[in-house]
Each structure stands twice: as C-alpha cells, then as structure tokens.
Design an enzyme around this catalytic site. Structure first.
Site, PDB file in Angstrom:
ATOM      1  N   ASP A   1      20.033  26.760 148.086  1.00 10.53           N
ATOM      2  CA  ASP A   1      18.833  27.168 148.594  1.00 10.53           C
ATOM      3  C   ASP A   1      17.646  26.880 147.894  1.00 10.53           C
ATOM      4  O   ASP A   1      17.254  26.960 146.842  1.00 10.53           O
ATOM      5  CB  ASP A   1      18.984  28.722 148.347  1.00 10.53           C
ATOM      6  CG  ASP A   1      17.553  29.388 149.040  1.00 10.53           C
ATOM      7  OD1 ASP A   1      16.797  28.898 149.421  1.00 10.53           O
ATOM      8  OD2 ASP A   1      17.764  30.752 149.549  1.00 10.53           O
TER       9      ASP A   1
ATOM     10  N   ASP B   1      12.697  23.753 153.747  1.00  6.66           N
ATOM     11  CA  ASP B   1      13.689  24.814 153.424  1.00  6.66           C
ATOM     12  C   ASP B   1      14.904  24.466 153.711  1.00  6.66           C
ATOM     13  O   ASP B   1      15.365  24.064 155.047  1.00  6.66           O
ATOM     14  CB  ASP B   1      13.068  26.078 153.983  1.00  6.66           C
ATOM     15  CG  ASP B   1      14.141  27.095 153.614  1.00  6.66           C
ATOM     16  OD1 ASP B   1      14.272  27.270 152.327  1.00  6.66           O
ATOM     17  OD2 ASP B   1      14.184  28.110 154.626  1.00  6.66           O
TER      18      ASP B   1
END
Ligand SMILES: *[C@@H]1O[C@H](CO)[C@@H](O)[C@H](O)[C@H]1NC(C)=O
Ligand SMILES: *[C@@H]1O[C@H](CO)[C@@H](O)[C@H](O)[C@H]1NC(C)=O
Ligand SMILES: *[C@@H]1O[C@H](CO)[C@@H](O)[C@H](O)[C@H]1NC(C)=O
Length: 432
Positions: free
Chosen positions: A110, A312
């Site tokens: 992440d 992201d």
C-alpha cells in the site's frame, strides 16, 4: 513489430500457464501477485469472471478515495493503520519473511499508507494467521514508554510500570482489531531490515478487516522506506502485472540497484498534512489530439486542502473529480460510434467491434507525458462483447478535490519512486 513479438511471447506464456504459474508461485524473489491471482493464497470470495472481480473490487474504491481525500487525520504517521486507513486496501500482495528464522508472510502493498501489520499466532478472528512471535529469536514487543507507542492511536497504557504497547481500534461501527506494537527482522528478498516496527494482530472482529498483512510503502516517518534508512536510499519501484493475466506476477524492486537507467520523471509533491501520500502534478489530460478543457483548480495541488493528484497502489480504477472525468469521458465518447452502455462502475461501454476507434489517452504531468497503453484504457466484459473506458468519477461527497491514478492504469508500467530526488518515474515494461 516489437509489439507483435511481445504479443506472441505473451500468448505463448498464456498457453502454458499451468506450469509457468506454479513455478512462478514458488519463487522467493519480490514478485507482486494479484490478491485473487493464481499465486495468491487468498481466493476471491465468489468464483466469478475476472471482469466481475474487478468490478466488485472497484466498488470499494469510493470509500478508499473518500478516505484518501480527508484532510487532516489527527495523526497521519502512525505505524498502525487507523480505522479508515484499514478500509479498502489491497489488491496486490508480496511475500516477505518475518523473524528469525524467517516465517513466510503475505503482505498487501500500500503506497498510500505507512502502516505495517501482520496476523500473529493466537490472533482470534484472523484467518489465516501468519506469524508466530514465540518461535522468532529476534522478536520483541515495544513498551508503552517507547516513543513509537505514543504515535499509535487507541492506546491504553498504564500510568506507571512497564507494559507492552497494546492498542485497540474500531471502525465502521461493526469491526475492530487489537494489536501489540512489535519489532522484528523483516526479510524482503535477500535484504534484512532489522528491528522493523509493525503491529502484531492479536484479535479482529467484524467483517471488514482484510486478512492479509499490510506493508506500508508510503512516504511518512514509519513506512518501510523510512525504517530501512540507508538500505534502500529512499528508492523503490514496482511493476504491476496485467489484470488480464492473473497467473503472472510483477515485481517490487527496493533500492537504487537495478532500477531503469533512463526513465521519464515528474516531480513528487509533498503535502505536510498527508505525509504518506505520493502527490504528482497532473497538468492536463488529452483524448486523441484534443487537450480536454478542465478548470486548472480541479487539478491544482493545494497542500492546505489536500487537493491534487496522487498515485496509489490500492485503488482499482483511476478516479478523477467529477467535472474532470465527465469532460474526459465526453471527449472520449465523441470518438466512439454506436450505443454507449454501462457496466458496474464503468459508464462508457461500447461494442468491442468498434474498438479500433478508441482514442489514445495521455496524462500530462509536469515534465512527463504518460500515453496509456490500450490495456490500461479499456476493460472488457467477460463475454468479450463490450469494451469499457476503465476509469470513473471520484465520489462527490468529499471535502477536497483529489484525483487518484490507480492500479488498472499502472499495469505493465514500471513506477519508480525516488524520494531522495523527489521524483516519480514511469516507463513501459512488460512485467508479467
Ligand atoms: C507458539 O504459539 C502458538 C500459538 O499461541 C502455539 O500453538 C505454539 O505451540 C507456540 N510454540 C512454541 C514453540 O511455544
Ligand atoms: C481491547 O479489547 C479487548 C476486547 O474488547 C479488551 O479485552 C482489551 O482490554 C482491550 N485492550 C486495550 C489495550 O484496550
Ligand atoms: C505544476 O506544473 C505546472 C506546469 O509545469 C507548473 O506551472 C506548476 O507550478 C506546477 N505546480 C506545482 C505545485 O509544482
């Protein structure tokens, strides 16, 4: 010609997926596998076609984008994810080893998070558990007195005397977890990060906590890059495998060695209110030869509001704030003939026999253009009869305008994060 060869090579790999897939699953390098892909121990909740899996996963995007858009977390550089931070991570996993001797752990990558956590043995409600601290000779829990402990929210420490740094967090009304802030050796490929700080999960309840470990690759003070100091010199890159070929894996490369020598770059922008996030300066979008008209403030970086564009690894499809998305989509639709229909999150689908008309989409960043490969622009229905523009509008109920460049638009590209020089590089690579 090169493309044709690549395609042929690709087709051969596809036709031998069984053996190739199994072999690649047992490798010990830093390969990145899709969470519901062949090499992942996590199986899709439903047996369904790949496009349906993507559509299902993309349904979680609005919550994640809403979270990413929130301006001020009380403490943004916590080593353990806050309630909202644990929501909706997670599309790609890597294998790591924790402890001495190393125990195999799967962790979700992440890039918008600094947290690290793993489900530890004895954890109630974790499935599967991955790490047994009691058999690691290098494991230690952190005491309440340690400075890292004060960064953790939900903390409950006694007023005096030694005590392990335990904490509980709840979210979403029905889910919560508790963990012990811990330290142990983290092994990534051949590298060892000693005394890596992470949360050892001891219990989870409710239906919303993802079962994997989490590896925070964000920019903040407790992320892997910060904790590994000189080992990686603030440099890493990844190449995400294609959504269409989930037998294959991409790769994570940590440190300056082995990174592309020549790659186009754009500056990374820093937002002190959101230190984990990788902001970039998106200045425009072209559809074919047309520069889509959008008001500059919808793309502008504004650290005080959190507005701007981030890249992201945990959002499935790219989301632009509604006026930007609509302007781009409308220009895209002008190039496509026939009826436009929708499929899941995708509002611009057309018969795939018209696909040759699909215009090239280019993201213009400060100093770098990214021409999206066609597989990063379109997604196909399971029967193959429909092709859809694989992007969508960001949720409109958020308090800042945040655009998110997501997974599907990053496949088969090498994305290089160079924190030392504050640059993001993007280059084509067949990384499957
Ligand atoms: C470690 O802990 C687990 C779970 O609590 C337990 O099943 C196991 O027997 C323990 N192993 C040792 C070596 O103490
Ligand atoms: C966490 O929650 C559990 C169950 O609700 C409780 O027993 C425990 O004392 C809590 N721990 C902390 C550190 O608050
Ligand atoms: C973004 O790029 C544009 C065009 O190069 C430049 O004018 C602007 O100052 C940049 N914004 C930031 C925040 O760097």
């Amino acid at each position: 010609m090169a493309l044709a060869i690549a395609f042929l090579f690709f087709s051969i790999l596809i036709s031998t997926t069984t053996t190739y897939g199994l072999d690649s699953c047992t490798s010990s390098d830093l390969s990145i596998v899709h969470i519901y892909g062949k090499c992942s121990p996590f199986t899709s909740p439903k047996r369904e076609s790949w496009v349906d899996t993507v559509i299902d996963m993309a349904k979680k995007d609005p919550l994640r984008v809403t979270y990413l858009s929130m301006l001020i977390g009380e403490k943004t550089s916590v080593p353990i994810a806050s309630g909202q931070q644990v929501l909706n991570i997670g599309n790609y996993v890597i294998r790591a080893k924790f402890g001495t001797p190393g125990q195999l752990v799967y962790m979700v990558m992440d890039t918008s998070n600094d947290a690290a956590w793993i489900p530890c043995s004895g954890c109630s409600g974790c499935s599967p558990t991955m790490f047994s601290p009691n058999v690691s000779t290098t494991y230690g829990f952190m005491d309440c007195k340690m400075p890292q402990c004060t960064l953790v929210r939900g903390l409950s420490c006694p007023d005096s005397g030694p005590s392990p740094c335990l904490f509980n967090q709840s979210y979403g009304g029905d889910s919560s977890f508790s963990a012990i802030l811990s330290q142990d050796s983290l092994r990534l490929g051949l590298d060892i990060v000693p005394d890596y700080v992470f949360g050892c999960l001891s219990s989870v309840s409710g239906g919303n906590i993802p079962p994997q470990g989490l590896l925070g690759l964000g920019r903040g003070s407790m992320s892997l890059l910060s904790q590994s100091g000189a080992l990686y010199s603030g440099v890493f890159s990844y190449c995400l495998p294609s959504f269409k070929s989930y037998y294959f894996s991409g790769s994570l490369k940590l440190g300056p060695t082995g990174q592309p020598k020549t790659i186009k770059t754009t500056p990374l922008l820093r937002n002190p209110h959101r230190p984990s996030l990788y902001y970039v300066n998106l200045t425009g979008i072209s559809v074919g030869k047309v520069l889509v008209p959008v008001a500059p403030e919808l793309l502008a970086f504004d650290p005080s509001t959190g507005a701007g564009t981030i890249i992201d690894s945990g959002t499935v499809i790219t989301r632009f704030v509604a006026p930007v998305y609509i302007a781009m989509r409308d220009e895209f639709r002008k190039h496509i003939s026939g009826t436009i229909s929708s499929l899941g999150a995708f509002d611009t689908c057309f018969t795939s026999s018209n696909e040759a008309l699909t215009p090239l989409i280019t993201f213009h960043f400060d100093g770098m253009d990214l021409k999206l490969p066609m597989e990063n622009t379109l997604i196909h229905s399971s029967a193959g009869s429909l092709a859809c523009l694989a992007m969508a509008a960001a949720p409109s109920n958020v308090n800042s305008v945040l655009n998110v460049i997501a997974n599907l638009q990053q496949q088969n590209l090498r994305i290089l994060f160079d924190l030392t020089n504050s640059k993001l590089g993007i280059g084509r690579e067949l990384c499957n």
